[in-house]
Scaffold this active site. Structure first.
Site, PDB file in Angstrom:
ATOM      1  N   GLY A  60       0.871  -1.329   0.211  1.00  0.00           N
ATOM      2  CA  GLY A  60       0.051  -0.026   0.114  1.00  0.00           C
ATOM      3  C   GLY A  60       0.758   1.329   0.105  1.00  0.00           C
ATOM      4  O   GLY A  60       1.998   1.261  -0.104  1.00  0.00           O
TER       5      GLY A  60
ATOM      6  N   VAL B 221       0.793   4.022   2.167  1.00  0.00           N
ATOM      7  CA  VAL B 221       1.742   4.054   3.548  1.00  0.00           C
ATOM      8  C   VAL B 221       2.765   2.807   3.846  1.00  0.00           C
ATOM      9  O   VAL B 221       3.984   3.265   3.959  1.00  0.00           O
ATOM     10  CB  VAL B 221       0.941   4.315   4.707  1.00  0.00           C
ATOM     11  CG1 VAL B 221       1.789   4.403   6.199  1.00  0.00           C
ATOM     12  CG2 VAL B 221       0.153   5.637   4.656  1.00  0.00           C
TER      13      VAL B 221
ATOM     14  N   LEU C 151      -4.331 -11.468   6.110  1.00  0.00           N
ATOM     15  CA  LEU C 151      -4.671 -11.248   7.569  1.00  0.00           C
ATOM     16  C   LEU C 151      -5.931 -12.307   7.773  1.00  0.00           C
ATOM     17  O   LEU C 151      -6.197 -12.420   9.026  1.00  0.00           O
ATOM     18  CB  LEU C 151      -5.450 -10.065   7.671  1.00  0.00           C
ATOM     19  CG  LEU C 151      -4.150  -8.752   7.792  1.00  0.00           C
ATOM     20  CD1 LEU C 151      -4.643  -7.620   7.723  1.00  0.00           C
ATOM     21  CD2 LEU C 151      -2.976  -9.054   8.466  1.00  0.00           C
TER      22      LEU C 151
ATOM     23  N   THR D 194      -9.679   0.670   2.965  1.00  0.00           N
ATOM     24  CA  THR D 194     -10.555   2.177   2.908  1.00  0.00           C
ATOM     25  C   THR D 194     -11.618   2.334   2.063  1.00  0.00           C
ATOM     26  O   THR D 194     -12.277   3.455   2.275  1.00  0.00           O
ATOM     27  CB  THR D 194      -9.258   3.036   2.247  1.00  0.00           C
ATOM     28  OG1 THR D 194      -8.868   2.624   0.793  1.00  0.00           O
ATOM     29  CG2 THR D 194      -8.011   3.391   3.317  1.00  0.00           C
TER      30      THR D 194
ATOM     31  N   TYR E 220     -16.213   3.441   7.805  1.00  0.00           N
ATOM     32  CA  TYR E 220     -14.689   3.258   7.790  1.00  0.00           C
ATOM     33  C   TYR E 220     -14.081   3.559   9.161  1.00  0.00           C
ATOM     34  O   TYR E 220     -13.204   3.207   9.723  1.00  0.00           O
ATOM     35  CB  TYR E 220     -14.105   4.128   6.520  1.00  0.00           C
ATOM     36  CG  TYR E 220     -12.587   4.282   6.709  1.00  0.00           C
ATOM     37  CD1 TYR E 220     -11.690   3.055   6.632  1.00  0.00           C
ATOM     38  CD2 TYR E 220     -11.947   5.510   6.983  1.00  0.00           C
ATOM     39  CE1 TYR E 220     -10.251   3.171   6.777  1.00  0.00           C
ATOM     40  CE2 TYR E 220     -10.587   5.533   7.222  1.00  0.00           C
ATOM     41  CZ  TYR E 220      -9.671   4.336   7.107  1.00  0.00           C
ATOM     42  OH  TYR E 220      -8.279   4.603   7.121  1.00  0.00           O
TER      43      TYR E 220
END
Length: 328
Positions: free
Chosen positions: A10, A12, A53, A76, A139
């Protein structure tokens, strides 16, 4: 130091992984697509663990012997509330359980949350960490639920809530740059909505700063202290795209009824093709809020970290990267 990063493909997460490597850490990345990770991160000395995950065994393998975990992975956009919570809350729970079982020498679990978990601010009053969180979207609520899972985990934790993040490689703000380049920028809600922003380089430095004894069991906003508006941001973009003789785009806000109508149409259209979108009715309260401003002072006091790039400087840096890489 052995560091696990989730969400390393991603925006970040990829910048964070590079920052950790530059610091000299041994970096392990949990990724769903190893080939994509190699294309994005290059031939860097990363250990890539294929998985997600939802896979408890893969999580346990990735967490093995980790000194620090940065949990950047998350959704997101999602088609509904359950979609957000299944990843941002439930998958976070699985990760902290795997870390608790396998990373016996862990010194810190850093959860990268969002300003959305706290909710919007009011004009003239930045949100602080002592304010009661009031998220206004699914979110935001799911990120707050993820925070709660981390706080209850028994792990040594730190939570960071970045504001709007932008910079080289960011696709979310790319649309804004393209519209400004075309000369028109409609804003959902008010063009004078107040915003906190942080450049990705500054965010990475803030994340590296929080793994200290003084930051354990604390939550921090991450932002530049400068407050900008949507109209100011667009002027900065115009200047960056046409230095010397900026061609200012026509920036105008859309009233609530128009904003809600557009969000309903785009959400329906995305659903028909099985996709999710940022432009959904659930995000309406975020777009229509008068301000999204938070104070970075708590983190400054704890670590000395301070965002360096102003919006004007950061936008110029981002525009240059977009142009050099053929995105604009």
């Amino acid at each position: 130091m052995r560091v696990l990063v989730t969400g390393a493909t991603g925006f970040v997460g990829s910048h964070l992984a590079r920052g950790l490597l530059e610091r000299g850490d041994e970096v392990v990345c949990l990724v769903r697509d190893v080939e994509r990770a190699r294309r994005l991160l290059g031939e860097t000395p990363l250990e890539l663990v294929r998985g997600n995950l939802n896979d408890r065994e893969t999580l346990r393998s990735a967490c093995q012997d980790a000194d620090v975990v940065f949990h950047s992975a998350g959704l997101t956009t999602a088609r509904n509330r359950d979609g957000f919570f299944s990843v941002n809350a439930d998958a976070t729970q699985r990760l902290v359980e795997a870390v608790a079982d396998t990373a016996t020498g862990l010194s810190r679990f850093v959860y990268i949350s969002s300003q959305a978990a706290a909710g919007p601010s009011t004009k003239g009053r930045p949100r602080t960490e002592s304010d009661v969180p009031i998220p206004v979207s699914n979110y935001g609520a799911s990120k707050l639920a993820g925070e709660e899972r981390v706080r209850e985990s028994g792990l040594p934790w730190t939570i960071v809530r970045p504001c709007a993040v932008y910079g080289p490689g960011d696709r979310a703000f790319l649309t804004v740059f393209k519209l400004v380049k075309l000369g028109v920028m409609p804003v959902l809600g008010s063009a004078e909505q107040e915003l906190s922003m942080v450049h990705i380089a500054d965010l990475v430095k803030s994340l590296l700063s929080v793994v200290t004894s003084t930051t354990e069991s604390h939550t921090y906003f991450v932002s530049h202290p400068e407050v900008v508006t949507a109209s100011t941001l667009c002027r900065h973009i115009s200047s960056a795209l046409s230095p010397g003789t900026p061609k200012n785009a026509l920036v105008f806000g859309l009233p609530a009824w128009a904003t809600k109508g557009i969000l309903a149409v785009t959400h329906t259209a995305a659903g028909l093709v099985g996709r999710s979108t940022f432009l959904s009715p659930d995000k309406g309260n975020e777009y229509l809020a008068e301000a999204w401003v938070c104070s970075p002072n708590k983190l400054l006091d704890a670590t000395g970290w301070r965002a360096e790039k102003t919006a004007e400087e950061g936008v110029r840096d981002t525009a240059r990267w977009y142009s050099e890489n053929g995105w604009l």
